[in-house]
Scaffold this motif. Structure first.
Motif, PDB file in Angstrom:
ATOM      1  N   HIS A 227      30.901 -21.462   4.627  1.00 43.82           N
ATOM      2  CA  HIS A 227      31.311 -22.511   3.697  1.00 43.82           C
ATOM      3  C   HIS A 227      30.884 -23.886   4.208  1.00 43.82           C
ATOM      4  O   HIS A 227      31.349 -24.908   3.719  1.00 43.82           O
ATOM      5  CB  HIS A 227      32.831 -22.469   3.503  1.00 43.82           C
ATOM      6  CG  HIS A 227      33.300 -21.220   2.828  1.00 43.82           C
ATOM      7  ND1 HIS A 227      32.972 -20.885   1.529  1.00 43.82           N
ATOM      8  CD2 HIS A 227      34.080 -20.193   3.281  1.00 43.82           C
ATOM      9  CE1 HIS A 227      33.527 -19.728   1.199  1.00 43.82           C
ATOM     10  NE2 HIS A 227      34.205 -19.275   2.252  1.00 43.82           N
ATOM     11  N   LEU A 229      27.201 -25.842   5.609  1.00 44.38           N
ATOM     12  CA  LEU A 229      25.767 -25.742   5.842  1.00 44.38           C
ATOM     13  C   LEU A 229      25.408 -25.906   7.314  1.00 44.38           C
ATOM     14  O   LEU A 229      24.440 -25.303   7.792  1.00 44.38           O
ATOM     15  CB  LEU A 229      25.026 -26.801   5.014  1.00 44.38           C
ATOM     16  CG  LEU A 229      25.049 -26.612   3.488  1.00 44.38           C
ATOM     17  CD1 LEU A 229      24.253 -27.714   2.817  1.00 44.38           C
ATOM     18  CD2 LEU A 229      24.500 -25.241   3.103  1.00 44.38           C
ATOM     19  N   GLY A 251      27.143 -19.984  -1.542  1.00 47.44           N
ATOM     20  CA  GLY A 251      27.231 -21.370  -1.997  1.00 47.44           C
ATOM     21  C   GLY A 251      26.825 -21.509  -3.450  1.00 47.44           C
ATOM     22  O   GLY A 251      26.098 -20.678  -4.001  1.00 47.44           O
ATOM     23  N   THR A 255      25.384 -26.635  -3.891  1.00 48.86           N
ATOM     24  CA  THR A 255      25.271 -26.479  -2.435  1.00 48.86           C
ATOM     25  C   THR A 255      23.842 -26.107  -2.043  1.00 48.86           C
ATOM     26  O   THR A 255      23.310 -26.596  -1.038  1.00 48.86           O
ATOM     27  CB  THR A 255      26.240 -25.402  -1.933  1.00 48.86           C
ATOM     28  OG1 THR A 255      27.578 -25.798  -2.225  1.00 48.86           O
ATOM     29  CG2 THR A 255      26.106 -25.174  -0.430  1.00 48.86           C
ATOM     30  N   ARG A 258      21.526 -29.040  -1.882  1.00 49.96           N
ATOM     31  CA  ARG A 258      21.675 -29.755  -0.616  1.00 49.96           C
ATOM     32  C   ARG A 258      20.956 -29.015   0.512  1.00 49.96           C
ATOM     33  O   ARG A 258      20.328 -29.632   1.387  1.00 49.96           O
ATOM     34  CB  ARG A 258      23.157 -29.920  -0.279  1.00 49.96           C
ATOM     35  CG  ARG A 258      23.902 -30.877  -1.180  1.00 49.96           C
ATOM     36  CD  ARG A 258      25.389 -30.859  -0.895  1.00 49.96           C
ATOM     37  NE  ARG A 258      25.652 -30.981   0.539  1.00 49.96           N
ATOM     38  CZ  ARG A 258      26.651 -30.355   1.153  1.00 49.96           C
ATOM     39  NH1 ARG A 258      27.452 -29.532   0.471  1.00 49.96           N
ATOM     40  NH2 ARG A 258      26.848 -30.532   2.445  1.00 49.96           N
ATOM     41  N   ARG A 259      21.024 -27.691   0.481  1.00 50.54           N
ATOM     42  CA  ARG A 259      20.338 -26.881   1.504  1.00 50.54           C
ATOM     43  C   ARG A 259      18.830 -27.108   1.425  1.00 50.54           C
ATOM     44  O   ARG A 259      18.153 -27.274   2.447  1.00 50.54           O
ATOM     45  CB  ARG A 259      20.688 -25.407   1.289  1.00 50.54           C
ATOM     46  CG  ARG A 259      20.074 -24.455   2.301  1.00 50.54           C
ATOM     47  CD  ARG A 259      20.423 -23.021   1.951  1.00 50.54           C
ATOM     48  NE  ARG A 259      21.824 -22.694   2.183  1.00 50.54           N
ATOM     49  CZ  ARG A 259      22.683 -22.308   1.222  1.00 50.54           C
ATOM     50  NH1 ARG A 259      22.268 -22.206  -0.047  1.00 50.54           N
ATOM     51  NH2 ARG A 259      23.927 -22.025   1.518  1.00 50.54           N
TER      52      ARG A 259
END
Length: 309
Positions: A227, A229, A251, A255, A258-259
Motif C-alpha cells: 500500500h 510505493l 493499487g 496510484t 504515480r508509479r
C-alpha cells in the motif's frame, strides 16, 4: 492326463495419482522402470477439440498403476490397457481414440479425436535428463522416434510438435511466484499459490534489500501487494530488469500513474513500464482478500499460457 494351464491374467489398470505435473509423471515412470517395466504414453495428435495439449503424458507401470492425463479422464484407463499390451509384446504402438478410432465404445465428450503414442521404456536416462533440467529451472525437450522406438534428450522447442517423423515434447519448470507485501491480500495469494502447487517465495517482513536477480527467471511471476510505493521500489526495479513473465502491482489507476511517473523519472523505458499489470489481477475491482487472490492467480495462469503458447 492333459494338464490344464490357466491363462495369465493381465493387470487391471488402476489410477495411482491424480497429478498431471509432468515432473511427477516422469518420476513415476522412472520408479516403475526400476522395479519392473514401464511405458510412457504421449498425446501426439488432436483431431477437433481436446482437453489436453500436445505432449501430455500418461505413465504406466507393469502392475497396472498409472497416472497422468491425455484427455479429460475418459480414455486414460484404456490408454493404460494398451500400454500394458505394448509392454507384454515389447513393442511401441500408436492408438487412436474418439473420431477415427476403432474403439466405437470410447467417445470423447468434446466430439474430437486423439492419437496416443505408447513408448515401452528401455532406459530412463532421457527422462532423468528432463528432471535434472527442471530441478535447475531450465526447460527441456524429448524427441520420440516411432521408427526407432527411442526417446532422447533434445533442445526444448517453442512448443510440442512433429518434426518430420519424430515427435518433440517440451517441459518447463513449474510457475514460481515471488511475492512481496505484508498485507492480508499477500497472505491470501500465498495460500492459493501454494495450493496450486506453485513455487512460492515470500519476501520476509523487514527485508530491505533487493530480491536476488537470479530468483526471477523466465518462469517467474512477481506479485507486489504493497500500500506504499516506496515499499515496492527495490523489488520492482529488480523485476523490471528480469526475464519474469509477469509483474503485477497492487493499487488504483491513480496510484499506477504515480508509479509510472516515478519510473519514468528513473529513466525506465516505456516498454519496461508497460510490463507492469496494474491494477493487478484478471478481474476487478475486488473488495476482499480471497477475491483478489483468485484474480491474481488467474491473471498469472493466463499470462503464462500466452508467454509459452
Amino acid at each position: 492326463m492333459n494338464q490344464i494351464i490357466a491363462p495369465i491374467m493381465a493387470p487391471i489398470p488402476v489410477r495411482a495419482s491424480s497429478s498431471d505435473d509432468p515432473a511427477e509423471l516422469l518420476r513415476f515412470a522412472i520408479d516403475a522402470h526400476g522395479v519392473g517395466a514401464a511405458a510412457l504414453a504421449t498425446l501426439v495428435e488432436i483431431r477437433g477439440g481436446a482437453a489436453r495439449a500436445l505432449g501430455a503424458h500418461v505413465a504406466v507401470a507393469a502392475d497396472g498403476r498409472f497416472c497422468g492425463y491425455v484427455s479429460g479422464g475418459c480414455v486414460e484407463a484404456a490408454v493404460a490397457s494398451e500400454a500394458l499390451l505394448a509392454m507384454a509384446e515389447g513393442h511401441d504402438r500408436t492408438v487412436k481414440f474418439g473420431e477415427g478410432s476403432p474403439f466405437f465404445d470410447i467417445v470423447l465428450p468434446c466430439g474430437g479425436g486423439i492419437s496416443v503414442a505408447i513408448h515401452v521404456l528401455r532406459e530412463v536416462g532421457a527422462l532423468q535428463h528432463v528432471l535434472d533440467r527442471l530441478r535447475r529451472r531450465r526447460a527441456a525437450g524429448l524427441v520420440y522416434s516411432p521408427a526407432r522406438q527411442t526417446i532422447e534428450p533434445v533442445g526444448p522447442p517453442p512448443r510440442a510438435c512433429w518434426l518430420g517423423r519424430e515427435f518433440v515434447g517440451v517441459y518447463r519448470p513449474r510457475t514460481r511466484v515471488v511475492l512481496s507485501g505484508q498485507t492480508i491480500e499477500a497472505q491470501a495469494v500465498a495460500r492459493l499459490a501454494e495450493a496450486s502447487s506453485y513455487d512460492v517465495i515470500v519476501r520476509e517482513q523487514g527485508e530491505k534489500g533487493r530480491v536476488a536477480a537470479d530468483t526471477i527467471d523466465p518462469f517467474t511471476a512477481v506479485v507486489l501487494l504493497h500500500h506504499d510505493l516506496d515499499a515496492e521500489a527495490a523489488i520492482l526495479e529488480t523485476a523490471l530488469a528480469s526475464p519474469g513473465f509477469y509483474i503485477g502491482a497492487l493499487g488504483s489507476t491513480r496510484t499506477h500513474r504515480r508509479r509510472i511517473e516515478r519510473l519514468t523519472a528513473m529513466a525506465f523505458a516505456e516498454d519496461d513500464i508497460r510490463r507492469i499489470k496494474a491494477p493487478i489481477g484478471l478481474f476487478g475491482p475486488t473488495r476482499d482478500a480471497t477475491s483478489l487472490a483468485l484474480s491474481v492467480l488467474a491473471d498469472i495462469a493466463a499470462a503464462r499460457l500466452v508467454a509459452f503458447a
